[in-house]
Design a protein around this motif. Structure first.
Motif, PDB file in Angstrom:
ATOM      1  N   LEU A  15       0.834  -1.201   0.000  1.00  9.65           N
ATOM      2  CA  LEU A  15       0.000   0.000   0.000  1.00  9.65           C
ATOM      3  C   LEU A  15       0.872   1.255   0.000  1.00  9.65           C
ATOM      4  O   LEU A  15       0.651   2.177  -0.789  1.00  9.65           O
ATOM      5  CB  LEU A  15      -0.931  -0.006   1.222  1.00  9.65           C
ATOM      6  N   SER A  16       1.884   1.297   0.853  1.00 13.88           N
ATOM      7  CA  SER A  16       2.802   2.441   0.889  1.00 13.88           C
ATOM      8  C   SER A  16       3.474   2.645  -0.465  1.00 13.88           C
ATOM      9  O   SER A  16       3.676   3.777  -0.911  1.00 13.88           O
ATOM     10  CB  SER A  16       3.881   2.222   1.954  1.00 13.88           C
ATOM     11  N   LYS A  17       3.799   1.541  -1.131  1.00 17.67           N
ATOM     12  CA  LYS A  17       4.472   1.610  -2.425  1.00 17.67           C
ATOM     13  C   LYS A  17       3.639   2.377  -3.451  1.00 17.67           C
ATOM     14  O   LYS A  17       4.179   3.053  -4.333  1.00 17.67           O
ATOM     15  CB  LYS A  17       4.769   0.203  -2.928  1.00 17.67           C
ATOM     16  N   ASN A  18       2.316   2.289  -3.332  1.00 16.66           N
ATOM     17  CA  ASN A  18       1.427   2.979  -4.277  1.00 16.66           C
ATOM     18  C   ASN A  18       1.488   4.505  -4.141  1.00 16.66           C
ATOM     19  O   ASN A  18       0.940   5.217  -4.987  1.00 16.66           O
ATOM     20  CB  ASN A  18      -0.018   2.522  -4.077  1.00 16.66           C
ATOM     21  N   PHE A  19       2.127   4.994  -3.093  1.00 15.50           N
ATOM     22  CA  PHE A  19       2.247   6.434  -2.860  1.00 15.50           C
ATOM     23  C   PHE A  19       3.675   6.931  -3.130  1.00 15.50           C
ATOM     24  O   PHE A  19       3.950   8.109  -2.955  1.00 15.50           O
ATOM     25  CB  PHE A  19       1.854   6.771  -1.419  1.00 15.50           C
ATOM     26  N   SER A  20       4.549   6.025  -3.542  1.00 14.47           N
ATOM     27  CA  SER A  20       5.965   6.360  -3.721  1.00 14.47           C
ATOM     28  C   SER A  20       6.252   6.885  -5.123  1.00 14.47           C
ATOM     29  O   SER A  20       5.415   6.800  -6.027  1.00 14.47           O
ATOM     30  CB  SER A  20       6.825   5.125  -3.432  1.00 14.47           C
ATOM     31  N   ASP A  21       7.477   7.417  -5.304  1.00 12.51           N
ATOM     32  CA  ASP A  21       7.873   7.953  -6.607  1.00 12.51           C
ATOM     33  C   ASP A  21       8.405   6.839  -7.513  1.00 12.51           C
ATOM     34  O   ASP A  21       8.323   5.649  -7.173  1.00 12.51           O
ATOM     35  CB  ASP A  21       8.887   9.086  -6.439  1.00 12.51           C
ATOM     36  N   GLU A  22       8.972   7.232  -8.655  1.00 11.43           N
ATOM     37  CA  GLU A  22       9.446   6.237  -9.632  1.00 11.43           C
ATOM     38  C   GLU A  22      10.595   5.387  -9.100  1.00 11.43           C
ATOM     39  O   GLU A  22      10.885   4.302  -9.620  1.00 11.43           O
ATOM     40  CB  GLU A  22       9.879   6.931 -10.940  1.00 11.43           C
ATOM     41  N   ASN A  23      11.245   5.859  -8.037  1.00 11.30           N
ATOM     42  CA  ASN A  23      12.321   5.095  -7.405  1.00 11.30           C
ATOM     43  C   ASN A  23      11.839   4.328  -6.168  1.00 11.30           C
ATOM     44  O   ASN A  23      12.651   3.821  -5.385  1.00 11.30           O
ATOM     45  CB  ASN A  23      13.468   6.030  -7.014  1.00 11.30           C
ATOM     46  N   ASN A  24      10.522   4.297  -5.999  1.00 14.60           N
ATOM     47  CA  ASN A  24       9.913   3.581  -4.874  1.00 14.60           C
ATOM     48  C   ASN A  24      10.314   4.195  -3.524  1.00 14.60           C
ATOM     49  O   ASN A  24      10.583   3.481  -2.556  1.00 14.60           O
ATOM     50  CB  ASN A  24      10.300   2.098  -4.920  1.00 14.60           C
ATOM     51  N   MET A  25      10.324   5.529  -3.459  1.00 15.95           N
ATOM     52  CA  MET A  25      10.731   6.244  -2.258  1.00 15.95           C
ATOM     53  C   MET A  25       9.700   7.300  -1.875  1.00 15.95           C
ATOM     54  O   MET A  25       8.956   7.803  -2.735  1.00 15.95           O
ATOM     55  CB  MET A  25      12.085   6.912  -2.468  1.00 15.95           C
ATOM     56  N   LEU A  26       9.668   7.641  -0.575  1.00 17.59           N
ATOM     57  CA  LEU A  26       8.735   8.647  -0.072  1.00 17.59           C
ATOM     58  C   LEU A  26       9.427   9.596   0.910  1.00 17.59           C
ATOM     59  O   LEU A  26      10.359   9.210   1.614  1.00 17.59           O
ATOM     60  CB  LEU A  26       7.564   7.984   0.672  1.00 17.59           C
ATOM     61  N   TRP A  27       8.918  10.835   0.948  1.00 15.34           N
ATOM     62  CA  TRP A  27       9.289  11.762   2.006  1.00 15.34           C
ATOM     63  C   TRP A  27       8.389  11.487   3.202  1.00 15.34           C
ATOM     64  O   TRP A  27       7.198  11.231   3.038  1.00 15.34           O
ATOM     65  CB  TRP A  27       9.113  13.208   1.547  1.00 15.34           C
ATOM     66  N   VAL A  28       8.958  11.528   4.395  1.00 16.69           N
ATOM     67  CA  VAL A  28       8.200  11.189   5.606  1.00 16.69           C
ATOM     68  C   VAL A  28       8.264  12.334   6.616  1.00 16.69           C
ATOM     69  O   VAL A  28       9.353  12.822   6.949  1.00 16.69           O
ATOM     70  CB  VAL A  28       8.733   9.897   6.261  1.00 16.69           C
ATOM     71  N   TYR A  29       7.103  12.743   7.091  1.00 12.88           N
ATOM     72  CA  TYR A  29       7.003  13.791   8.115  1.00 12.88           C
ATOM     73  C   TYR A  29       6.766  13.128   9.469  1.00 12.88           C
ATOM     74  O   TYR A  29       5.885  12.264   9.612  1.00 12.88           O
ATOM     75  CB  TYR A  29       5.848  14.736   7.797  1.00 12.88           C
ATOM     76  N   ASN A  30       7.556  13.522  10.467  1.00 17.74           N
ATOM     77  CA  ASN A  30       7.412  13.015  11.828  1.00 17.74           C
ATOM     78  C   ASN A  30       6.636  14.046  12.650  1.00 17.74           C
ATOM     79  O   ASN A  30       7.126  15.156  12.875  1.00 17.74           O
ATOM     80  CB  ASN A  30       8.801  12.769  12.442  1.00 17.74           C
ATOM     81  N   LYS A  31       5.428  13.712  13.072  1.00 22.02           N
ATOM     82  CA  LYS A  31       4.588  14.667  13.803  1.00 22.02           C
ATOM     83  C   LYS A  31       5.135  14.972  15.193  1.00 22.02           C
ATOM     84  O   LYS A  31       4.866  16.039  15.736  1.00 22.02           O
ATOM     85  CB  LYS A  31       3.155  14.130  13.905  1.00 22.02           C
ATOM     86  N   GLU A  32       5.886  14.036  15.762  1.00 22.37           N
ATOM     87  CA  GLU A  32       6.429  14.264  17.098  1.00 22.37           C
ATOM     88  C   GLU A  32       7.570  15.287  17.070  1.00 22.37           C
ATOM     89  O   GLU A  32       7.636  16.182  17.912  1.00 22.37           O
ATOM     90  CB  GLU A  32       6.908  12.943  17.710  1.00 22.37           C
ATOM     91  N   SER A  33       8.469  15.148  16.102  1.00 19.03           N
ATOM     92  CA  SER A  33       9.589  16.089  15.995  1.00 19.03           C
ATOM     93  C   SER A  33       9.229  17.298  15.129  1.00 19.03           C
ATOM     94  O   SER A  33       9.994  18.257  15.052  1.00 19.03           O
ATOM     95  CB  SER A  33      10.812  15.381  15.404  1.00 19.03           C
ATOM     96  N   LYS A  34       8.057  17.220  14.474  1.00 19.91           N
ATOM     97  CA  LYS A  34       7.548  18.300  13.611  1.00 19.91           C
ATOM     98  C   LYS A  34       8.536  18.667  12.509  1.00 19.91           C
ATOM     99  O   LYS A  34       8.822  19.835  12.254  1.00 19.91           O
ATOM    100  CB  LYS A  34       7.196  19.534  14.463  1.00 19.91           C
ATOM    101  N   ARG A  35       9.017  17.649  11.830  1.00 17.01           N
ATOM    102  CA  ARG A  35       9.942  17.889  10.723  1.00 17.01           C
ATOM    103  C   ARG A  35       9.865  16.739   9.721  1.00 17.01           C
ATOM    104  O   ARG A  35       9.429  15.627  10.054  1.00 17.01           O
ATOM    105  CB  ARG A  35      11.378  18.041  11.225  1.00 17.01           C
ATOM    106  N   ILE A  36      10.325  17.023   8.508  1.00 18.82           N
ATOM    107  CA  ILE A  36      10.432  15.995   7.478  1.00 18.82           C
ATOM    108  C   ILE A  36      11.788  15.316   7.632  1.00 18.82           C
ATOM    109  O   ILE A  36      12.820  15.988   7.763  1.00 18.82           O
ATOM    110  CB  ILE A  36      10.294  16.598   6.065  1.00 18.82           C
TER     111      ILE A  36
END
Length: 288
Positions: A15-36
């Motif tokens: 499921l996560s893969k369906n949201f990734s780019d052509e290299n199968n990678m994603l940017w991730v935001y951490n809500k606890e540290s409030k940063r990407i």
């Protein structure tokens, strides 16, 4: 013998893969540290807990529950891939997508306490799984059944069975089918979070109410009772992502850093204005 798994994903990798780019990678935001997070992550590296689905079996930790998830994930992955490729789905395929949405709902850490409190008072037989002795000539006592029902692995099995309940009743499933459709939108990529189902209040585990569940960076499964199965405007997709951002316990991901930053800024504005209570109504009002 297959090596015991350790990295257990509560959002399945497919499921996560369906949201990734052509290299199968994603940017991730951490809500606890409030940063990407500084580097893009693969689906394998996000939305997991080490040993999450290891439970005691006769004194040893076993990954039976994780293997159950893996088998189901394999089937659901194939079905979802087919739907996204054709942008069509049969009634059977819709049933599997409803199941995917509900399975994910009960699988994530955010509902751990809710699920545990719910299943502890539900006999496993009530969820469709009977306990029988290996030797049919022997009788199993209620005391034995009660003790089995208290075991952690049985409690977790009941948690999995919760997700099957809406699709195991033909009348309930027909009603959900009537209200479901998939929408596709590719002007900007969708977010996925660690609690990705947006659901109006539903206290009954035997059915599903109105819900929104992202299937990919462009596809969304929508269910709203008595709707014409239409999206009022593009605002739906913005409200959807803001809800995903809000409901996420710790992590939110997207293939576009720019889009992730935009949603973070919009969310912060809503927090500052005290408008978070408006989020759920806003997105469901866009479904007509």
């Amino acid at each position: 013998m297959k090596e015991q798994s350790k990295r257990h994903h509560y959002i399945p990798k497919f499921l996560s893969k369906n949201f990734s780019d052509e290299n199968n990678m994603l940017w991730v935001y951490n809500k606890e540290s409030k940063r990407i997070i500084s580097k893009m992550q693969s689906p394998k590296a996000i939305f997991f807990e080490d040993g999450r689905n290891l439970f005691d079996i006769n004194g040893n930790k076993g990954d039976n529950i994780e293997r159950m998830y893996e088998e189901v994930d394999t089937l659901l992955s194939k079905t979802l891939t087919k739907i996204l490729k054709s942008q069509q789905m049969s009634g059977r395929e819709l049933t599997w997508m409803i199941y995917l949405a509900n399975l994910t709902k009960w699988r994530v850490p955010k509902v751990d306490d809710i699920a545990k409190n719910l299943v502890k008072d539900i006999p496993i037989e009530q969820l469709g799984l009977a306990i029988r002795p290996i030797d049919s000539s022997k009788e199993i006592t209620q005391e034995v059944i009660n003790n089995l029902n208290k075991k952690e692995i049985i409690q977790e099995t009941k948690r999995i069975l919760l997700s099957i309940q809406p699709i195991s009743n033909e009348e309930i499933l027909d009603e959900i089918h009537k209200n479901c459709f998939i929408t596709f939108y590719d002007k900007f990529p969708s977010l996925i979070g660690d609690c990705p189902i947006i659901e109006e209040d539903n206290a009954n585990y035997k059915t599903m109410g109105n819900f929104i569940f992202p299937l990919s960076d462009s596809a969304t499964l929508v269910c709203k009772k008595d709707a014409k199965k239409e999206i009022k405007s593009e605002l739906f997709y913005i409200w959807k992502d803001l809800n995903i951002f809000h409901l996420s316990q710790k992590y939110v991901a997207c293939k576009s850093r720019d889009q992730l930053e935009k949603m973070e800024k919009l969310y912060k504005i809503m927090v500052e204005k005290g408008d978070l209570h408006f989020l759920q109504k806003a997105v469901f009002d866009q479904i007509v």
